[in-house]
Design a protein around this motif. Structure first.
Motif, PDB file in Angstrom:
ATOM      1  N   GLY A 273       0.803  -1.227   0.000  1.00 31.97           N
ATOM      2  CA  GLY A 273       0.000   0.000   0.000  1.00 31.97           C
ATOM      3  C   GLY A 273       0.831   1.271   0.000  1.00 31.97           C
ATOM      4  N   LYS A 274       2.089   1.184  -0.402  1.00 32.17           N
ATOM      5  CA  LYS A 274       2.920   2.390  -0.445  1.00 32.17           C
ATOM      6  C   LYS A 274       2.363   3.428  -1.407  1.00 32.17           C
ATOM      7  CE  LYS A 274       6.497   0.136  -1.654  1.00 32.17           C
ATOM      8  NZ  LYS A 274       5.706  -1.103  -1.607  1.00 32.17           N
ATOM      9  N   SER A 275       2.032   2.963  -2.598  1.00 32.50           N
ATOM     10  CA  SER A 275       1.531   3.922  -3.589  1.00 32.50           C
ATOM     11  C   SER A 275       0.191   4.503  -3.156  1.00 32.50           C
ATOM     12  CB  SER A 275       1.419   3.266  -4.960  1.00 32.50           C
ATOM     13  OG  SER A 275       2.694   2.907  -5.427  1.00 32.50           O
TER      14      SER A 275
ATOM     15  N   ASN B 171      -2.034  -4.439  -7.574  1.00 29.44           N
ATOM     16  CA  ASN B 171      -1.939  -5.542  -6.631  1.00 29.44           C
ATOM     17  C   ASN B 171      -0.952  -6.607  -7.097  1.00 29.44           C
ATOM     18  OD1 ASN B 171      -2.463  -7.102  -4.482  1.00 29.44           O
ATOM     19  ND2 ASN B 171      -4.591  -7.521  -4.980  1.00 29.44           N
TER      20      ASN B 171
ATOM     21  N   ARG C 159      -6.197   2.383   2.001  1.00 21.91           N
ATOM     22  CA  ARG C 159      -7.217   2.308   0.967  1.00 21.91           C
ATOM     23  C   ARG C 159      -8.331   3.314   1.211  1.00 21.91           C
ATOM     24  NH1 ARG C 159      -9.173  -3.450  -1.295  1.00 21.91           N
ATOM     25  NH2 ARG C 159      -9.678  -2.663  -3.322  1.00 21.91           N
TER      26      ARG C 159
HETATM   27  P1  GDP Z   1       2.435  -0.848  -3.278  1.00 16.09           P
HETATM   28  O1  GDP Z   1       2.827  -1.985  -4.160  1.00 16.09           O
HETATM   29  O2  GDP Z   1       3.079  -0.954  -1.939  1.00 16.09           O
HETATM   30  O3  GDP Z   1       2.642   0.488  -3.915  1.00 16.09           O
HETATM   31  O4  GDP Z   1       0.886  -1.043  -2.986  1.00 16.09           O
HETATM   32  P2  GDP Z   1      -0.389  -0.359  -3.664  1.00 16.09           P
HETATM   33  O5  GDP Z   1      -0.619   1.011  -3.102  1.00 16.09           O
HETATM   34  O6  GDP Z   1      -0.255  -0.482  -5.132  1.00 16.09           O
HETATM   35  O7  GDP Z   1      -1.557  -1.272  -3.097  1.00 16.09           O
HETATM   36  C1  GDP Z   1      -1.661  -2.654  -3.342  1.00 16.09           C
HETATM   37  C2  GDP Z   1      -3.091  -3.109  -3.172  1.00 16.09           C
HETATM   38  O8  GDP Z   1      -3.480  -3.071  -1.822  1.00 16.09           O
HETATM   39  C3  GDP Z   1      -4.102  -2.274  -3.929  1.00 16.09           C
HETATM   40  O9  GDP Z   1      -5.059  -3.151  -4.438  1.00 16.09           O
HETATM   41  C4  GDP Z   1      -4.707  -1.381  -2.838  1.00 16.09           C
HETATM   42  O10 GDP Z   1      -6.008  -0.975  -3.187  1.00 16.09           O
HETATM   43  C5  GDP Z   1      -4.691  -2.317  -1.659  1.00 16.09           C
HETATM   44  N1  GDP Z   1      -4.617  -1.640  -0.355  1.00 16.09           N
HETATM   45  C6  GDP Z   1      -3.757  -0.650  -0.017  1.00 16.09           C
HETATM   46  N2  GDP Z   1      -3.929  -0.303   1.279  1.00 16.09           N
HETATM   47  C7  GDP Z   1      -4.916  -1.089   1.785  1.00 16.09           C
HETATM   48  C8  GDP Z   1      -5.540  -1.219   3.089  1.00 16.09           C
HETATM   49  O11 GDP Z   1      -5.204  -0.543   4.055  1.00 16.09           O
HETATM   50  N3  GDP Z   1      -6.509  -2.174   3.203  1.00 16.09           N
HETATM   51  C9  GDP Z   1      -6.879  -2.960   2.161  1.00 16.09           C
HETATM   52  N4  GDP Z   1      -7.839  -3.867   2.358  1.00 16.09           N
HETATM   53  N5  GDP Z   1      -6.314  -2.877   0.938  1.00 16.09           N
HETATM   54  C10 GDP Z   1      -5.348  -1.953   0.740  1.00 16.09           C
END
Ligand code: GDP
Ligand code: MG
Length: 669
Positions: free
Chosen positions: A13-15, A30, A143
């Motif tokens: 969830g970094k982005s 994801n 999210r």
């Molecule tokens: P990154 O790879 O770390 O940049 O992660 P993304 O921001 O792309 O998020 C990856 C997935 O996790 C996406 O589908 C988001 O919608 C979901 N996501 C991010 N934060 C949360 C959260 O706090 N709860 C839930 N259930 N999903 C989340």
């Protein structure tokens, strides 16, 4: 101004957090490898910058994008690390957190996905976790934005200095070696000496290269060797990195034991149940194929084409009439009339009518990415890919290449081994990107009405099959690689994508198409029209006497054996190098009729067999200009860039030749 580095495992969830904290938009997806370069954004409160680093499991880099973080830590200045941790996968995530803590900079942990953790029956004592790690731990749900304000306050607040610097005792031998190295290092280094030593012992190559600036390589090697040997005597573990990791795991286990209680036994999750079917050894590939087939049905037959027809009716009818009457009103000359209507409206409009199909396809690709299915595709394809000298991870750039080859080529960065990465870069342009769609739709609609979905599907499959064969060929000849490939891909839990995220990432992908229509294709259309309007005999010449006909005529004989030796096809293919959509613009201008009329003209010019041969040629013949640019950038080699253009041209020619001549022999036309 504060410089805050956002670091964490992939898919935590970094982005999402970056977007909330900065109010900007960044690709959320994801699966691993979405963020491939660090991105910088201004915090909403304007008091600092946030730097989104690629997701990593360890500071010790395996692939090119993982090296970004190690290099960042060593060479850039920043005030604080914001470590995003997935609460539902604490054990794995803390491995990175500890390496970051050892780095010794102020740090705040954003404990994300607490909603998921709770659902899975994990009860986390945030304060306890924070005190065990010595840094503030702030629960959030990136999210929805829950808890984000608190997190930001923590980050901005003064209490970010570690209460006590986090330190793991790695055992006598390792500790002594850490001391020894620290003594040898000069005073006044930016980086923490203890961290450098630990990373060296973990086999971090970015760090060992860095250390060689101060200490001879042989000395470092000797220290490593001695320590490894001594540690092995004590612990019975042969490899030094293993010794470090083992100790770290024990510490993590201790921390979890104190800070987390399980309120219910973890039963088989929803994701596991789906995965049993979707990644099944026998069902995996058929399910994927069926999914793709449905995608094409939806994109072309059920939804895309009706919408596209409406748009075409509007552009060819209402809009054209309106522009024509406007031109009449301002007393435009016949030249301007022709330029605007036969050049710009025909050229740009001819391509724009395919916007519905392209956006639908992008919507589906976004869905695959964000739901978590993309990582499964990689898994399912791994076995197959192994046979051809690649691994499942290489399939992801290929799928992204369906949307557009440019991000596809870039996504190859998450592949660890250089030869596999290069090979994937070479293969990605064989994937049928959306810019080629207008050509398929035009020809498919004209010659294969009723079976258009299947015809287009066959071209996509052909692209994949050719890519697989080429991969096999190259990986066993020019890009040979020693040893087995490694496949590490995380299967993220399935998530129902949020519609806002889907809409945004669809728009992010698709806006390039619209932009191209407004710039490249617009400019190209004007140029092509001018070339068709003028000729050696002056202006307003018959199309066959135009400059365009002359240029196309030069290569037409070469195209004769593969079924479309007309100057019109030759000219379209040349201009199509700029952007493949321009093929359609060019034809629309040459035959200067609307889309529907165009089908009619084409049917008079070509047989179905010739049309298919043409589509295959368009699929393979050369990467477009933008893709060539990115290949050059990513491979950093003119040789491979030229190679990527040359080999695809050869393959396209051979395949079209086989299809056309073979088809003729079989009496197909
Ligand atoms: P990154 O790879 O770390 O940049 O992660 P993304 O921001 O792309 O998020 C990856 C997935 O996790 C996406 O589908 C988001 O919608 C979901 N996501 C991010 N934060 C949360 C959260 O706090 N709860 C839930 N259930 N999903 C989340
Ligand atoms: Mg990201």
């Amino acid at each position: 101004m504060m410089q805050i580095a956002l670091a964490g495992n992939p898919n935590t969830g970094k982005s999402s957090l970056f977007n909330i904290l900065t109010g900007s938009y960044e690709y959320v997806g994801n699966w691993t490898g979405v963020t491939i370069e660090k991105k910088v954004g201004l915090l909403k409160n304007k008091q600092g910058y946030l730097i989104d680093l690629p997701g990593i499991y360890s500071v010790n880099p395996l692939s090119k994008d993982e090296g970004v973080t190690a290099n960042f830590l060593l060479h850039e200045t920043f005030s604080l690390i914001l470590n995003v941790v997935d609460a539902s996968q604490l054990e794995r995530n803390l491995n990175l957190s500890i390496q970051l803590l050892e780095f010794g900079k102020p740090m705040v942990i954003g404990l994300n996905m607490v909603d998921v953790a709770k659902q899975q029956g994990m009860d986390i004592d945030f304060a306890k976790l924070g005190s065990l790690l010595g840094v503030p731990v702030s629960p959030v749900v990136a999210r929805t934005g829950k808890g984000v304000d608190d997190l930001l306050n923590r980050v901005m607040g003064k209490d970010t200095d570690a209460a006590f610097p986090f330190k793991i005792d790695y055992g006598e031998t390792v500790e002594k070696a850490i001391e020894e190295l620290a003594h040898k290092l000069p005073e006044g280094l930016e980086a923490n000496k203890r961290w450098l030593a630990i990373q060296l012992f973990e086999g971090n190559e970015v760090v060992s290269t860095y250390l060689e600036k101060f200490i001879e390589k042989s000395w470092l090697k000797d220290l490593y060797g001695r320590t490894e040997e001594a540690a092995a005597k004590h612990t019975g573990i042969k490899l030094l990195p293993q010794v470090i990791r083992q100790r770290r795991s024990e510490v993590i286990e201790g921390i979890l034991h104190q800070a987390v209680t399980r309120t219910k036994e973890q039963d088989q999750t929803f994701s596991d149940r789906i995965d049993r079917i979707v990644t099944n050894r026998f069902l995996g590939i058929p399910i994927f194929m069926a999914f793709m087939y449905l995608t094409f049905k939806l994109t072309f037959e059920w939804l895309g084409n009706p919408l596209s027809d409406l748009l075409d009716g509007f552009i060819g009818g209402t809009l054209t009439d309106w522009i024509a009457s406007l031109l009449d009103k301002v007393n435009a000359t016949a030249f301007v009339h022709a330029l605007v209507l036969d050049g710009i409206v025909a050229g740009v409009g001819g391509v724009l009518v395919f916007a519905p199909q392209i956006f639908i396809l992008f919507l589906i690709i976004s869905f695959i990415e964000d739901s978590g299915y993309m990582a499964r595709i990689a898994t399912v394809m791994d076995k197959l890919m192994e046979h051809i000298g690649l691994n499942g991870k290489a399939f992801i750039p290929l799928i992204i290449g369906f949307g557009c080859n440019v991000p596809g080529v870039m996504a190859a960065r998450s592949i660890e081994r250089p030869n596999e990465r290069l090979l994937t870069i070479l293969l990605t342009p064989l994937m049928s990107c959306s810019a080629r769609l207008p050509v398929y739709i035009l020809f498919g609609g004209a010659f294969f009405a009723g079976n258009q979905g299947a015809i287009v599907f066959s071209l996509y499959i052909l692209g994949i099959v050719v890519a697989l064969l080429i991969a096999k060929l190259f990986s066993s000849t020019i890009l040979k690689q020693e040893g087995g490939s490694m496949f590490v891909v995380e299967l993220p839990p399935y998530r129902i994508p949020q519609w806002q995220t889907l809409a945004r990432s669809t728009w992010e992908k698709g806006k390039g198409f619209l932009k191209k229509a407004g710039t490249f294709i617009f400019g190209g259309s004007v140029l092509i029209w001018l070339l068709s309007y003028t000729g050696p005999g002056g202006v307003d010449v018959a199309m066959d006497d135009s400059f365009l006909a002359m240029i196309g005529g030069v290569i037409a004989p070469l195209l004769h054996p593969i079924g479309f030796g007309t100057w019109q096809a030759g000219a379209s293919l040349l201009t199509g190098f700029a952007a493949k959509e321009v093929v359609v613009s060019t034809m629309a201008i040459i035959y200067s009729v609307s889309d529907e009329g165009l089908s009619g003209v084409l049917m008079g010019q070509y047989t179905a067999l010739q049309a298919y041969s043409f589509m295959v040629f368009i699929l393979l013949y050369i990467p477009c200009l933008a893709t060539v640019g990115v290949i050059k950038k990513e491979t950093n080699s003119s040789k491979w860039t030229w190679f990527s253009m040359g080999y695809s041209l050869v393959i396209a020619y051979i395949l079209s030749l086989v299809i056309y001549q073979g088809g003729k022999l079989l009496g197909l036309g």
